[in-house]
Every structure is written in C-alpha cells, then in structure tokens.
Design a protein around this motif. Structure first.
Motif, PDB file in Angstrom:
ATOM      1  N   GLU A 199      12.513 -30.300  16.302  1.00 35.49           N
ATOM      2  CA  GLU A 199      12.733 -28.969  15.730  1.00 35.49           C
ATOM      3  C   GLU A 199      14.229 -28.690  15.703  1.00 35.49           C
ATOM      4  N   GLY A 202      14.517 -25.617  18.933  1.00 40.55           N
ATOM      5  CA  GLY A 202      13.212 -25.187  19.422  1.00 40.55           C
ATOM      6  C   GLY A 202      13.313 -24.171  20.545  1.00 40.55           C
ATOM      7  N   ALA A 216       7.807 -23.977  18.051  1.00 42.58           N
ATOM      8  CA  ALA A 216       8.547 -23.850  16.800  1.00 42.58           C
ATOM      9  C   ALA A 216      10.022 -23.713  17.110  1.00 42.58           C
ATOM     10  N   ALA A 226      11.291 -23.062   9.225  1.00 44.32           N
ATOM     11  CA  ALA A 226      10.780 -23.784  10.387  1.00 44.32           C
ATOM     12  C   ALA A 226       9.268 -23.899  10.311  1.00 44.32           C
ATOM     13  N   HIS A 229       4.147 -25.693  15.147  1.00 45.48           N
ATOM     14  CA  HIS A 229       3.376 -26.881  15.498  1.00 45.48           C
ATOM     15  C   HIS A 229       2.349 -26.560  16.582  1.00 45.48           C
TER      16      HIS A 229
END
Length: 291
Positions: A199, A202, A216, A226, A229
């Motif tokens: 990411e 993140g 994320a 973004a 997940h």
C-alpha cells in the motif's frame, strides 16, 4: 473521515464503498488519526496526531448517534508524543499506542472510563511499551523505516484480539479480557505477523465481524485511488469469534479518515491524500491519515 486541514466529517459507506451519507461532527479536530467504536455504539475520533511533538493535550471526540460531538482532552505524563493508534475496550478506558519508530511504541491508558462530561484534561498513565518483531515485508513508503512505524490499531468485535499495524504488516495480540488492563497485558505478548498487501502509505486496520482484517493506505495526491483489502488471519493467530454487533441507527463500526468523499466501487475505497482506517458492521466506515 478527513484529518488535519479538513472539516471533521464522518462518511458512511455502502458495501461497494460508495458514500451513502455524511455527517458533520460539529467540532474541528486538529489531527484525527484513528477512530474506535464504544461498547454502546458511539464513535470516538482519536485526535492524537502530533508530528512536531508540540501539543500540550491530545483529544478524543465523542460522536453520539445525534447531535454535536463532544471533546475530551487528555494529557501525557511525560510530554508530547505522536500517536496514530487507539484501542477502546469494553470498559471505556482508551489505550493509546504512540508512533516512536523501530517497532517501538509507548502505551498509555486512563484510570477510569472517559465520558463527554469530563472537564479534563484527563491524565493518561504510562503502561510501558510494545516492541514489534523485525519484518522483511516489502511495501509502503521507505519500507525499511515503515516496517517499524505503528500507524493504526483495532480491537476485534469480541475483544479477544488486538491489532497494531505498520506500513507493511499487521501484528495480532491475544487479549484475555474486556478491560484496558487486559489489552495492555496482551500487547506485552509475542504477536503473530500478518503481512499486508503493498500500500502506498498503509494506515488503515480493522477487523470484520468474522475475524478477517481490513487494511488500506492513502493515495498520493493526484495518484490512483487506494484499495481496501480484506486479509485472512492465519490460524496460528489469536482467533476472534464471529460476533453479531447491534448497531444503533445512524452509526456503524470503527473508522478513521479519508481525504476523498466520492467513493469508488472499482478501486475499493477512496483515500485521497490522507490515510484511512476501516471496519465493517453492515456498511463500511473508513479512514485514517497520512503523518
């Protein structure tokens, strides 16, 4: 929701991550970095960010199901710290974990539950430190350093598992009970590592009701949005039990900040230029910020 430099607004998202509604909190946070859900369903915005370590107080903003948010100010016993992780167990005593670097964070909590009636500032009590194991997971900004920066926190819906994340990994700790003292004790245990998808930056971490993790990161300004997940938790990790959590009207689950209110079903969640934290209870709440 957005952090410093933006209006303090909470966005409710649909399951496809489009924006369902927005709500002004009514007070402006200085640098909101995390969001937690209280046992009664209210949301607490964690105004903890202090990159320059110059704040005399930090704050929690209580967001009731209706009406204006209320600010509760807190103070560290040993001077300013930058923090991005808030854990709020069932006893209502917040646990703050600071962002020191090198896999190291200081732990603070209060002696009693915080309420919107507190005149403050409420003193925080130092509870030692958390040390994360080393990691070789790639991803994030300057991953060599980012692997050791604590950028978010979450508790599972049943309170049995705590997560702290860095720019590259989530670290899961067992929690033996419903109190802040139980959370603090759990953070002293050896955690289970969960590598997270790459990411840009993140800072989002949360549990779904069935015990998976959501993560994320923010998008660079002008870059692609973004993605949010969902990450499966290893069987060797502390195992939260599936929980059905009643959600008062107008609220959802834990969240944090995002800099873009448009939503994007194809790309997951819109993160804009700041970071994000999320959790699922019927709909998605999202957010947290870049530091």
């Amino acid at each position: 929701m957005n952090d410093s430099g933006n209006a303090t607004v909470v966005f409710t998202l649909r399951p496809d991550c489009s924006v369902a509604s927005s709500r002004s909190v009514g007070v402006t946070g200085r640098d909101v970095e995390d969001l937690a859900r209280g046992a009664d369903g209210t949301l607490w915005l964690a105004d903890l960010g202090d990159n320059d370590r110059e704040r005399t107080t930090i704050a929690l903003i209580r967001v009731p199901t209706s009406g204006r948010g209320q600010v509760v100010r807190l103070t560290y016993p040993d001077g300013p710290h930058d923090a991005e992780a808030l854990l709020l167990p069932a006893d209502g005593r917040p646990v703050v974990v600071t962002k020191e670097g090198g896999g190291f964070g200081r732990i603070y909590t209060t002696d009693a539950p915080v309420t919107d009636a507190d005149e403050g500032p409420v003193p925080l009590r130092a509870e030692g430190e958390v040390r994360l194991p080393s990691s070789t997971t790639e991803g994030g900004p300057a991953s060599f350093l980012g692997r050791g920066l604590i950028t978010g926190g979450a508790l599972s819906a049943d309170g049995r598992s705590a997560a702290l994340r860095t720019y590259t990994d989530a670290w899961l700790f067992p929690v033996g009970g419903p109190t802040a003292d139980d959370v603090v004790a759990g953070l002293r245990a050896t955690p289970t590592q969960v590598p997270l998808p790459g990411e840009p930056q993140g800072e989002a971490i949360a549990f779904t009701l069935d015990g998976a993790l959501l993560s994320a990161g923010e998008s660079p300004s002008g870059g692609p949005r973004a993605r949010l997940h969902e990450v499966e938790v290893p069987r060797t990790a502390p195992s939260p039990a599936p929980v059905a959590v009643p959600t008062p009207a107008g609220t959802s689950a834990t969240a944090g900040t995002t800099d873009d209110a448009d939503g994007d079903a194809a790309a997951g969640i819109a993160a804009g230029g700041l970071a994000v934290v999320a959790l699922v209870v019927g709909v998605w709440w999202f957010g947290r910020r870049r530091s």
